[in-house]
Design a protein around this motif. Structure first.
Motif, PDB file in Angstrom:
ATOM      1  N   PRO A 278     -31.988 -30.997 -38.989  1.00  0.00           N
ATOM      2  CA  PRO A 278     -31.881 -30.445 -37.626  1.00  0.00           C
ATOM      3  C   PRO A 278     -30.666 -29.528 -37.485  1.00  0.00           C
ATOM      4  CG  PRO A 278     -32.272 -32.802 -37.564  1.00  0.00           C
ATOM      5  CD  PRO A 278     -31.979 -32.461 -38.990  1.00  0.00           C
ATOM      6  N   ILE A 279     -30.850 -28.471 -36.726  1.00  0.00           N
ATOM      7  CA  ILE A 279     -29.788 -27.487 -36.494  1.00  0.00           C
ATOM      8  C   ILE A 279     -29.566 -27.370 -34.991  1.00  0.00           C
ATOM      9  CG2 ILE A 279     -29.105 -25.068 -36.755  1.00  0.00           C
ATOM     10  CD1 ILE A 279     -30.692 -24.938 -39.299  1.00  0.00           C
ATOM     11  N   GLY A 280     -28.320 -27.431 -34.586  1.00  0.00           N
ATOM     12  CA  GLY A 280     -27.981 -27.298 -33.172  1.00  0.00           C
ATOM     13  C   GLY A 280     -26.664 -26.573 -32.993  1.00  0.00           C
ATOM     14  N   HIS A 281     -26.358 -26.292 -31.732  1.00  0.00           N
ATOM     15  CA  HIS A 281     -25.155 -25.508 -31.428  1.00  0.00           C
ATOM     16  C   HIS A 281     -24.248 -26.184 -30.421  1.00  0.00           C
ATOM     17  CE1 HIS A 281     -28.303 -22.637 -32.764  1.00  0.00           C
ATOM     18  NE2 HIS A 281     -27.308 -22.015 -33.373  1.00  0.00           N
ATOM     19  N   TRP A 282     -24.822 -26.857 -29.400  1.00  0.00           N
ATOM     20  CA  TRP A 282     -24.022 -27.349 -28.290  1.00  0.00           C
ATOM     21  C   TRP A 282     -24.131 -28.868 -28.193  1.00  0.00           C
ATOM     22  CZ3 TRP A 282     -21.134 -23.463 -26.806  1.00  0.00           C
ATOM     23  CH2 TRP A 282     -21.638 -22.175 -26.881  1.00  0.00           C
ATOM     24  N   PRO A 283     -23.023 -29.560 -27.901  1.00  0.00           N
ATOM     25  CA  PRO A 283     -23.072 -31.009 -27.725  1.00  0.00           C
ATOM     26  C   PRO A 283     -23.393 -31.389 -26.283  1.00  0.00           C
ATOM     27  CG  PRO A 283     -20.806 -30.283 -27.683  1.00  0.00           C
ATOM     28  CD  PRO A 283     -21.640 -29.045 -27.897  1.00  0.00           C
ATOM     29  N   ILE A 284     -23.694 -32.663 -26.117  1.00  0.00           N
ATOM     30  CA  ILE A 284     -23.790 -33.254 -24.777  1.00  0.00           C
ATOM     31  C   ILE A 284     -22.395 -33.765 -24.422  1.00  0.00           C
ATOM     32  CG2 ILE A 284     -24.804 -35.132 -23.427  1.00  0.00           C
ATOM     33  CD1 ILE A 284     -27.309 -34.883 -25.115  1.00  0.00           C
ATOM     34  N   PRO A 285     -21.859 -33.417 -23.279  1.00  0.00           N
ATOM     35  CA  PRO A 285     -20.442 -33.742 -22.992  1.00  0.00           C
ATOM     36  C   PRO A 285     -20.199 -35.240 -22.892  1.00  0.00           C
ATOM     37  CG  PRO A 285     -21.531 -32.816 -21.062  1.00  0.00           C
ATOM     38  CD  PRO A 285     -22.487 -32.653 -22.193  1.00  0.00           C
ATOM     39  N   GLU A 286     -18.939 -35.586 -23.147  1.00  0.00           N
ATOM     40  CA  GLU A 286     -18.504 -36.980 -22.993  1.00  0.00           C
ATOM     41  C   GLU A 286     -18.379 -37.323 -21.510  1.00  0.00           C
ATOM     42  OE1 GLU A 286     -18.056 -39.121 -25.347  1.00  0.00           O
ATOM     43  OE2 GLU A 286     -17.766 -38.014 -27.207  1.00  0.00           O
ATOM     44  N   ALA A 287     -18.346 -38.632 -21.232  1.00  0.00           N
ATOM     45  CA  ALA A 287     -18.235 -39.093 -19.839  1.00  0.00           C
ATOM     46  C   ALA A 287     -16.790 -39.251 -19.413  1.00  0.00           C
ATOM     47  CB  ALA A 287     -18.977 -40.410 -19.675  1.00  0.00           C
ATOM     48  N   PHE A 288     -15.878 -38.521 -20.053  1.00  0.00           N
ATOM     49  CA  PHE A 288     -14.463 -38.550 -19.664  1.00  0.00           C
ATOM     50  C   PHE A 288     -13.843 -37.213 -20.077  1.00  0.00           C
ATOM     51  CE2 PHE A 288     -14.790 -40.216 -23.937  1.00  0.00           C
ATOM     52  CZ  PHE A 288     -13.801 -39.538 -24.635  1.00  0.00           C
ATOM     53  N   TRP A 289     -12.767 -36.880 -19.403  1.00  0.00           N
ATOM     54  CA  TRP A 289     -12.016 -35.672 -19.759  1.00  0.00           C
ATOM     55  C   TRP A 289     -10.945 -36.058 -20.778  1.00  0.00           C
ATOM     56  CZ3 TRP A 289     -12.592 -30.574 -18.750  1.00  0.00           C
ATOM     57  CH2 TRP A 289     -11.534 -29.733 -19.084  1.00  0.00           C
ATOM     58  N   PRO A 290     -10.945 -35.456 -21.950  1.00  0.00           N
ATOM     59  CA  PRO A 290      -9.987 -35.871 -22.995  1.00  0.00           C
ATOM     60  C   PRO A 290      -8.555 -35.550 -22.593  1.00  0.00           C
ATOM     61  CG  PRO A 290     -11.183 -33.902 -23.673  1.00  0.00           C
ATOM     62  CD  PRO A 290     -11.840 -34.365 -22.408  1.00  0.00           C
ATOM     63  N   ASP A 291      -7.680 -36.518 -22.818  1.00  0.00           N
ATOM     64  CA  ASP A 291      -6.270 -36.383 -22.493  1.00  0.00           C
ATOM     65  C   ASP A 291      -5.484 -36.404 -23.795  1.00  0.00           C
ATOM     66  OD1 ASP A 291      -3.794 -36.304 -21.391  1.00  0.00           O
ATOM     67  OD2 ASP A 291      -3.902 -38.292 -20.433  1.00  0.00           O
ATOM     68  N   ALA A 355     -16.128 -33.302 -16.185  1.00  0.00           N
ATOM     69  CA  ALA A 355     -15.227 -32.231 -15.754  1.00  0.00           C
ATOM     70  C   ALA A 355     -13.865 -32.815 -15.388  1.00  0.00           C
ATOM     71  CB  ALA A 355     -15.819 -31.468 -14.580  1.00  0.00           C
ATOM     72  N   LYS A 356     -12.899 -31.929 -15.219  1.00  0.00           N
ATOM     73  CA  LYS A 356     -11.533 -32.385 -14.947  1.00  0.00           C
ATOM     74  C   LYS A 356     -11.326 -32.720 -13.487  1.00  0.00           C
ATOM     75  CE  LYS A 356      -6.791 -31.165 -16.167  1.00  0.00           C
ATOM     76  NZ  LYS A 356      -5.890 -30.142 -16.795  1.00  0.00           N
ATOM     77  N   TYR A 357     -11.975 -31.980 -12.584  1.00  0.00           N
ATOM     78  CA  TYR A 357     -11.730 -32.180 -11.162  1.00  0.00           C
ATOM     79  C   TYR A 357     -13.009 -32.478 -10.397  1.00  0.00           C
ATOM     80  CZ  TYR A 357      -7.374 -29.895 -12.488  1.00  0.00           C
ATOM     81  OH  TYR A 357      -6.192 -29.565 -13.116  1.00  0.00           O
ATOM     82  N   SER A 358     -14.055 -32.902 -11.056  1.00  0.00           N
ATOM     83  CA  SER A 358     -15.317 -33.154 -10.372  1.00  0.00           C
ATOM     84  C   SER A 358     -15.913 -34.446 -10.900  1.00  0.00           C
ATOM     85  CB  SER A 358     -16.296 -31.995 -10.586  1.00  0.00           C
ATOM     86  OG  SER A 358     -17.565 -32.302 -10.032  1.00  0.00           O
ATOM     87  N   ASP A 359     -16.434 -35.254  -9.969  1.00  0.00           N
ATOM     88  CA  ASP A 359     -17.054 -36.514 -10.389  1.00  0.00           C
ATOM     89  C   ASP A 359     -18.398 -36.280 -11.054  1.00  0.00           C
ATOM     90  OD1 ASP A 359     -14.910 -37.881  -9.405  1.00  0.00           O
ATOM     91  OD2 ASP A 359     -15.840 -38.279  -7.451  1.00  0.00           O
ATOM     92  N   LEU A 360     -19.199 -35.419 -10.502  1.00  0.00           N
ATOM     93  CA  LEU A 360     -20.509 -35.163 -11.087  1.00  0.00           C
ATOM     94  C   LEU A 360     -20.405 -34.314 -12.342  1.00  0.00           C
ATOM     95  CD1 LEU A 360     -23.566 -35.491 -10.852  1.00  0.00           C
ATOM     96  CD2 LEU A 360     -23.614 -33.430  -9.420  1.00  0.00           C
ATOM     97  N   GLY A 361     -19.412 -33.465 -12.416  1.00  0.00           N
ATOM     98  CA  GLY A 361     -19.273 -32.588 -13.559  1.00  0.00           C
ATOM     99  C   GLY A 361     -20.037 -31.296 -13.367  1.00  0.00           C
ATOM    100  N   GLN A 362     -19.974 -30.441 -14.360  1.00  0.00           N
ATOM    101  CA  GLN A 362     -20.646 -29.155 -14.317  1.00  0.00           C
ATOM    102  C   GLN A 362     -21.935 -29.235 -15.153  1.00  0.00           C
ATOM    103  OE1 GLN A 362     -19.573 -26.877 -12.334  1.00  0.00           O
ATOM    104  NE2 GLN A 362     -17.642 -27.924 -11.844  1.00  0.00           N
TER     105      GLN A 362
END
Length: 870
Positions: A278-291, A355-362
């Motif tokens: 399988p070949i892909g380009h984009w990940p599914i985002p994590e459920a937290f903003w990395p610090d 996202a960093k400032y949104s609960d639902l995210g982008q």
């Protein structure tokens, strides 16, 4: 390469028999073999890996893991036995840990840097159980609980013991012991109500309640179709429902929760047809903003929670900007989207807290029905793609890859809202577009140094644990080395009771020599050693475990042990059981030889070793056999440069070879083989005319008419003359004695001398009954016939040997062919057989020359017949 792990219930309840006459364990073994046959029909099954786990403790419960071959898998499957408890929770944890053992080494989970659906190792666990109570050493459990503690490093990074590309399916056997008279219900197989069913549903699988063999086959065919490359995702609705359709029924318009609001389904990750990966380009985002200041990573759930908004949006795709497309497994959600029949609108998808400032995210992608309305696809795009894609479109069409200051400010504002782990994927996408310099090379990926070092340490630990577990797989649990002495509390010993001693004295006639004082506490925790390690100790047994047919034998053994007159003679093993071997092991002589002490070296190393013929008196040593066939391999030991036809004698004696017939010596005409007389003959018994034989005894074998059948030439040509023929050459008649003088004139050794071609020397054979001096015509004809057959057989053996040699040196073959004896038919048949032999070795040039030689013989014979007719 999917992994298929079979979890077989080996509890004692699997020994119960069904109305088919087989046990549940036998049905489970047959189901595994049937599944493998059905799966083998698919060409994609070549990369499958099979594993086998049962309900024993770790590591003995792992019968076939990452390194075991298919043959080991089948052997361990057939050797499974149903003894033990129903510890399905511990066994499931063992199966998951075995699958997850190598994931940290390969970096397939990509912790803290997004979830890549194209980084997957699809695995399917097929559990076959009887659905009885969950029994363990602690008692009976009503619910399935997996152990929380595990030796697997990095297990704390995921909340669940499984991963998003691992699914559990359970075949719960409910086949009754008595055949049911009611007809089987048609349709699908219902799920079972056993405790394993919730675990199956959590992983994205399901359970099957099997009531008959037909239903079992139906389930196996369904499971084969479930082998798909993909990952499981939780889809949940966020926000209001979409506006209802005009023709929707009234009950659908109610605000109650619908099945499509929350779905737990698979998305198919198709491999690339060219590479198979399988070949892909984009990940599914994590459920937290990395610090970057956080020393640890928060644990992630096994299945990502993806929320979708029912607000219609326009699907966005820009040329040269890559995107990933995954098909959803059929579910109530896909059915609802397809029923709306709107292939030109989409629903955006989000991951909470990404996202960093949104609960639902982008939004990172959208759900969209295909144009043909036959499936629903998940499009994975760059994070917050409604902002990035217009910027990239302006960069391509408006700015022509020459960004302005305003565009750069907008692009930098976007990068601030994007999770840092998207930088690597975005840089690759910009390189594909033709703008590789928009991102600086020194941008951070978002993980702190402590987290990176912790992940590297986990990778090393998991590699060590992987090697340790692989080394333990296949080892059998060690049994007790002896009989354990157990203290059963106070009370007077049986040996101290006076009535017992009197009773024993009345039976045997003498008092037993038992010790006066016994202190059992002295032997507490001790083990009685066994002299014969191969014998299992017979300690205390449950009387109900003894079969009915063995009760009398057991009583007689107990009586003999009881009536022994000394304590040291008490045995747990009877003498007749020392030689009781199961029938299946009676012929296993190799294990006995391995356990036997090494014999001493032979005093004479030249002496050939004697091969034991245990079990088969006609057994031959295949290593020393020589096969004189062109289409067979020569299995015996050969020296370099030897041909298969050479005589390779093994032994201490000197090598001897058969004397070559005088006719086969090149450059010498043929004369019949002769042997010196056994004793001197008087000269008056020989009619000699000046040392020459009488004219009527001169035999011209070339002109003598006799016939050699094709059958005799074929049957004898394959077997060169042996010692018997050699002996016959030394017992010739007086006719050959007369011809012996001609032999001497031709350069043959005189009487009493050895031929230089015979290394071993000649044997002197005494002939008591001399044949008559003159042969009758019938006997003479028979003698010539036999000699011709013998000579032609020797010629055929030598010619065959020359044909098998490599190269194109065929002069010797034609020299030998000119010495063929017999009539024209005999020579033609002989030559045709030689052509067939050359065809076997594909000697095309030789075949052409032989055919020319055959045609020349035909022409000569025709010319001779023409002259005779004139």
């Amino acid at each position: 390469m999917p992994v298929l792990l079979f979890l077989i219930d080996t509890s004692a309840s699997m020994n119960q028999r069904t109305h088919l006459g087989t046990t549940y364990l036998d049905i489970a073994k047959g189901a595994v073999e049937t599944f493998m046959k059905l799966r083998g029909r698919d060409p994609a099954s070549r990369g499958d890996r099979y594993m086998l786990v049962n309900f024993e403790d770790v590591p003995f419960g792992i019968k076939a893991g990452w390194k075991e071959s298919h043959a080991t898998f089948m052997t361990e499957l057939r050797n499974l036995q149903a003894t033990g408890l129903t510890t399905i929770g511990q066994s499931l944890r063992t199966a998951f840990d075995l699958l997850n053992l190598n994931r940290l080494v390969t970096g397939i989970d990509n912790y803290g840097q997004g979830r890549n659906p194209f980084f997957l190792e699809p695995a399917i666990i097929i559990a076959i159980t009887d659905g009885n109570k969950l029994t363990s050493s602690g008692g009976v459990q009503d619910e399935l609980h997996l152990p929380l503690t595990t030796p697997l490093p990095g297990s704390e990074l995921t909340k669940e013991p499984f991963r998003w590309d691992q699914r559990l399916f359970a075949l719960v056997l409910r086949i009754p012991g008595n055949a049911s008279v009611e007809p089987e219900p048609l349709g699908g197989v219902p799920p079972d109500d056993s405790p394993i069913t919730p675990m199956c549903e959590v992983t994205g699988g399901r359970s099957y309640s099997v009531f008959s063999q037909r239903m079992l086959n139906q389930c196996l065919e369904s499971l084969v179709q479930k082998i798909q490359s993909g990952v499981v995702i939780n889809f949940e609705k966020t926000g209001p429902d979409p506006p209802p359709l005009e023709d929707a029924p009234a009950e659908v318009m109610k605000a109650c929760p619908q099945p499509w609001h929350c779905c737990h389904k698979l998305i198919y990750v198709r491999p690339n047809p060219k590479t198979g990966v399988p070949i892909g380009h984009w990940p599914i985002p994590e459920a937290f903003w990395p610090d970057q200041n956080s020393p640890t990573l928060p644990p992630r759930s096994a299945h990502p929670h993806v929320r979708f908004s029912c607000l219609d949006a326009e699907p966005m795709v820009i040329d040269k900007v890559p995107f990933d497309k995954y098909e959803l497994e059929p579910s109530p959600l896909t059915q609802y989207i397809l029923e709306r029949k709107s292939p030109h609108t989409c629903w955006q998808v989000f991951v909470c807290n990404s996202a960093k400032y949104s609960d639902l995210g982008q939004p990172f992608g959208y759900l969209k029905a295909s144009t043909a309305l036959n499936c629903v696809n998940l499009f994975v795009m760059p994070y917050n793609y409604p902002v990035l894609l217009p910027l990239l479109d302006d960069l391509i069409k408006v700015h022509k890859f020459k960004p302005t200051l305003k565009w750069r400010q907008s692009f930098e504002n976007y990068l601030k809202t994007m999770p840092p782990y998207y930088i690597g994927s975005l840089r690759k996408a910009l390189r594909i577009m033709g703008a590789p310099n928009l991102l600086a090379d020194n941008m951070e990926y978002g993980l702190s140094y402590s987290v990176v070092s912790y992940l590297k340490k986990l990778s090393q630990q998991s590699k060590i644990e992987y090697d340790r577990l692989i080394a333990l797989i296949g080892k059998k649990p060690q049994s007790d080395a002896g009989i354990k002495v157990r203290w059963r509390g106070g009370g007077i010993s049986l040996a101290q009771r006076r009535d017992f001693i009197q009773q024993l004295q009345s039976l045997t006639g003498e008092a037993p020599t038992l010790p006066i004082e016994l202190n059992p506490k002295e032997f507490q925790g001790f083990h009685l050693a066994l002299l014969n390690k191969g014998l299992k100790p017979q300690s205390f047994r449950n009387p109900y475990d003894i079969p009915r047919s063995h009760i009398l034998d057991q009583l007689s053994r107990m009586r003999r042990n009881l009536l022994n007159t000394s304590v040291c003679n008490l045995r747990g093993q009877d003498s007749d059981q020392l030689h009781s071997v199961p029938i299946a092991q009676m012929g296993n002589y190799q294990d006995f030889l391995k356990a036997a002490p090494q014999p001493l070296r032979d005093a004479d190393p030249e002496q050939p070793k004697r091969l034991h013929t245990f079990g088969n008196p006609f057994k031959l040593d295949k290593k020393g056999m020589m096969i004189d066939e062109a289409d067979e391999f020569v299995t015996g030991p050969q020296n370099k440069g030897k041909r298969p036809g050479d005589n390779n004698m093994q032994g201490g004696g000197p090598k001897r070879r058969r004397c070559m017939s005088p006719l086969l010596r090149l450059g010498r005409a043929y004369t019949p083989p002769v042997t010196p007389p056994a004793s001197p003959r008087p000269t008056e018994d020989m009619d000699m005319n000046n040392g020459t034989p009488e004219p009527d005894l001169i035999i011209n074998h070339m002109n003598q008419n006799h016939y050699v059948s094709d059958r005799s030439s074929d049957s004898e040509g394959d077997h060169p003359s042996g010692p018997t023929d050699h002996l016959e050459n030394h017992t010739a008649s007086d006719t050959e004695d007369i011809l012996h003088q001609d032999e001497e004139e031709n350069g043959q050794p005189p009487v009493g001398e050895l031929s230089p071609d015979s290394e071993g020397g000649a044997e002197l054979v005494l002939v008591e009954d001399q044949p008559p001096r003159y042969l009758t015509p019938a006997a003479l004809k028979k003698h010539i016939h036999n000699e011709t057959i013998k000579v032609n057989n020797e010629l055929r053996a030598l010619i065959t040997k020359e044909i098998r040699k490599p190269g194109r040196h065929y002069e010797k073959i034609f020299l030998l062919l000119k010495q063929i004896q017999g009539t024209l038919d005999t020579r033609l048949i002989f030559l045709q057989n030689i052509i067939k032999e050359a065809a076997r070795f594909k000697k095309r040039v030789l075949i052409e020359q032989l055919e020319n030689f055959l045609e020349e013989i035909h022409n000569r014979s025709n010319n001779m017949n023409h002259v005779e007719m004139l």
